[in-house]
Design an enzyme around this catalytic site. Sequence first.
Site, short mmCIF file in Angstrom:
data_model
loop_
_atom_site.label_atom_id
_atom_site.label_comp_id
_atom_site.label_asym_id
_atom_site.label_seq_id
_atom_site.Cartn_x
_atom_site.Cartn_y
_atom_site.Cartn_z
N MET A 80 -5.38 -6.41 3.09
CA MET A 80 -6.10 -5.17 2.73
C MET A 80 -7.39 -5.03 3.54
O MET A 80 -8.43 -4.66 3.01
CB MET A 80 -6.41 -5.17 1.23
CG MET A 80 -5.17 -5.19 0.36
SD MET A 80 -5.52 -5.40 -1.40
CE MET A 80 -5.84 -7.13 -1.52
N ASP A 84 5.23 -2.42 -8.47
CA ASP A 84 4.19 -1.89 -7.59
C ASP A 84 4.83 -1.01 -6.51
O ASP A 84 6.00 -1.17 -6.19
CB ASP A 84 3.46 -3.04 -6.90
CG ASP A 84 2.53 -3.76 -7.84
OD1 ASP A 84 2.28 -3.23 -8.94
OD2 ASP A 84 2.05 -4.85 -7.49
N LYS A 98 0.04 1.65 -6.58
CA LYS A 98 -0.52 2.68 -5.71
C LYS A 98 -0.53 2.16 -4.29
O LYS A 98 -0.54 0.97 -4.05
CB LYS A 98 -1.94 3.03 -6.12
CG LYS A 98 -2.95 1.96 -5.79
CD LYS A 98 -4.29 2.54 -5.43
CE LYS A 98 -5.16 1.50 -4.77
NZ LYS A 98 -6.40 1.98 -4.28
#
Length: 282
Positions: free
Chosen positions: A191, A55, A76
């Site tokens: 997040m 990742d 990403k």
Amino acid sequence: MAGVTAALETVASRLVAPEFAAGTVWLVGAGPGDPGLLTLHAAHALAVADVVLHDALVSPDVLALAPRARLESVGKRAGGERTPQLRINERLIRLARDGLRVVRLKGGDPLVFGRGAEETLALAAAGVRFRIIPGISAGIGGTAAAGIPATHRGLAHSVAFVTGHDTSGALPDDVDWGALARGADVLVLYMALRRIGEIADRLLSAGREATEPVAFVTEATTSRQSVQVTTLAQAAAIAADIPRDVPTLIIVGPVVALRPLIAAWQDAAPMSCVPVSQRATA
Ligand SMILES: C[S@@+](CC[C@H](N)C(=O)[O-])C[C@H]1O[C@@H](n2cnc3c(N)ncnc32)[C@H](O)[C@@H]1O
């Protein structure tokens, strides 16, 4: 530094690692960033892997521990291009069927907010053998590295790990923020930078105090780690100044108030890695 190396060699010489068989996949947790927080299983996997699919969040210092492997980036950063999950699953299966030792390296723990579950299910459905190497999730490692205890006997008996967005980037519909506000003393949000304003509103509506302390921990456990402390009422204003692609944990709860007492005396320097100049990349 020489002492550390000798100590690690002693540990390594007393352990017998499980075989990393050709044609299998190891899903490995890379921890939150500091290579010193890798498990011994993870370090072994990186040392012997033929190929590492990693990742974007995995630190270069950790990747440097896989000197003989071909590196393939499949992750990403927030807002950037993501390799479609189906393509990652197919690639893992293809590489294993080609007879390679495949490491799927994920930040933190491979099965915490990282689509590791989908990958294990795809491997199982394809009949590819795999092993899961747990890692220190950012919510545990980053919180501790910031000098914030996730629990405290007198202040917080429960902690919840929550994602701040769903697959579309919106606040997850199926998270009951009212129940979390009432049921968990400490919330560790992954997040959640883009949604912290909405989250704070929901927590306040459910009875959390506007003055409740909130910490933003960015790039936890790396040499760039930074910590900002504010209140629930002011959290959205702090978030607005943090770039979206900087990995950030948001910790809400009374334990954040202990940070000044703990962090002032806490040593938290990460291990540093000797750079590998000549390596294969993809
Ligand atoms: C896709 S999730 C992956 C979580 C990972 N599997 C784990 O267990 O930590 C990525 C999010 O984890 C958090 N994160 C990961 N590493 C971090 C770090 N070093 N510092 C702060 N937050 C981090 C951030 O919220 C980031 O947006």
